[in-house]
Design an enzyme around this catalytic site. Structure first.
Site, PDB file in Angstrom:
ATOM      1  N   SER A  86      26.235   6.377 -48.019  1.00  0.00           N
ATOM      2  CA  SER A  86      25.575   7.675 -48.029  1.00  0.00           C
ATOM      3  C   SER A  86      26.338   8.633 -48.925  1.00  0.00           C
ATOM      4  O   SER A  86      27.572   8.590 -48.985  1.00  0.00           O
ATOM      5  CB  SER A  86      25.503   8.258 -46.617  1.00  0.00           C
ATOM      6  OG  SER A  86      25.017   9.591 -46.642  1.00  0.00           O
ATOM      7  N   TYR A 106      28.333  11.650 -38.828  1.00  0.00           N
ATOM      8  CA  TYR A 106      27.678  10.698 -39.722  1.00  0.00           C
ATOM      9  C   TYR A 106      28.487  10.522 -41.009  1.00  0.00           C
ATOM     10  O   TYR A 106      28.720   9.392 -41.457  1.00  0.00           O
ATOM     11  CB  TYR A 106      26.268  11.179 -40.043  1.00  0.00           C
ATOM     12  CG  TYR A 106      25.517  10.271 -40.971  1.00  0.00           C
ATOM     13  CD1 TYR A 106      25.064   9.026 -40.549  1.00  0.00           C
ATOM     14  CD2 TYR A 106      25.265  10.646 -42.292  1.00  0.00           C
ATOM     15  CE1 TYR A 106      24.376   8.183 -41.401  1.00  0.00           C
ATOM     16  CE2 TYR A 106      24.579   9.817 -43.154  1.00  0.00           C
ATOM     17  CZ  TYR A 106      24.134   8.583 -42.706  1.00  0.00           C
ATOM     18  OH  TYR A 106      23.461   7.743 -43.571  1.00  0.00           O
TER      19      TYR A 106
END
Length: 260
Positions: free
Chosen positions: A143, A156
């Site tokens: 990510s 996250y």
């Protein structure tokens, strides 16, 4: 286009977000032998659909808990029994958590770290001994948040940064065995996870889903989110022979988010 994965064994771990299924479909077009695995998704139905749509491939679904070592070992054993040595491991596990550091509970930390960091570790630990040598490859969906400060995505971001560090270390450890390990890091893209994030933002701000998406996309230099197929093509490339001298890298596919 040449079908570089014709007859090769590709294990795709993580289907629930929707992106993993698109990635698996890209390899099915090459006639790969596919193992689809997820702890919750109906991987058997996905495998039947993919094989029905692409008769030159073979596909099976295996339910597995990636946070449990014996479960990962059973996944590998099933793969070996069905298809033999593994040529490519794709890790597309994604568990999203939105919230500041202060608002994040310790249980949230344990849950997200287990799926986004421990899971890839256990998959690599159990699959690496069965990877083709030389020529095996591992591709991990990362990510862009792992590479920048991103408000309200503390957990996250941290989990994906841990995953990225694992990739780089494993790339060094396996380089002399002829196994490459790389990350593909999307920005915003179509996926079940992205849809959930947008819906949560819309509910929190009182705006419509379309308004939230438009505001989000305005921060992207290319002014749009990615299509999952664009991420799948990047993954296909990074584990293919065309990327034979690339290892330990992060291929950013984010429309320019990191160069604003």
């Amino acid at each position: 286009m040449p079908k570089v994965f014709q007859g090769r064994v590709v294990l795709v771990a993580g289907l629930a977000s929707g992106l993993g299924e698109v990635i698996a479909t890209r390899f099915a077009e090459d006639g790969a032998k596919l193992i689809l695995s997820d702890p919750t998704a109906d991987v058997a139905a996905m495998a039947r659909k993919i094989q029905g749509d692409h008769p030159t491939c073979q596909a099976i679904g295996v339910v597995a808990d990636f946070t449990d070592c014996p479960s990962c070992e059973r996944l590998v054993a099933t793969t070996m029994e069905k298809f033999g040595p593994i040529d490519v491991l794709i890790i597309a596990t994604v568990t999203l958590h939105m919230g500041s550091v202060v608002s994040t509970e310790p249980d949230d930390w344990d849950r997200v770290m287990a799926f986004n960091a421990k899971g890839p570790f256990l998959l690599c630990k159990t699959v690496v001994p069965k990877l083709t040598r030389p020529g095996g490859a591992i591709g991990v969906i990362g990510s862009f948040t792992a590479q920048m400060g991103f408000a309200n995505a503390a957990l996250y971001s941290a989990s994906k940064a841990a995953e990225m560090s694992l990739v780089r270390t494993l790339a060094v450890e396996l380089a002399q065995e002829g196994i490459r390990v790389n990350t593909v890091a999307p920005g915003y893209l179509w996926s079940n996870v992205d849809q959930q994030s947008l819906e949560a933002a819309a509910q929190k701000t009182g705006r419509t889903l379309e308004e939230v998406r438009a505001a989000r996309d305005s921060t992207i230099p290319m002014r749009r989110q990615a299509d999952a197929r664009e991420i799948a093509e990047a993954m296909h490339f990074i584990v293919s022979p065309a990327a034979s001298y690339i290892t330990g890298a992060c291929l950013d596919v984010n429309g320019g988010l990191l160069v604003r």
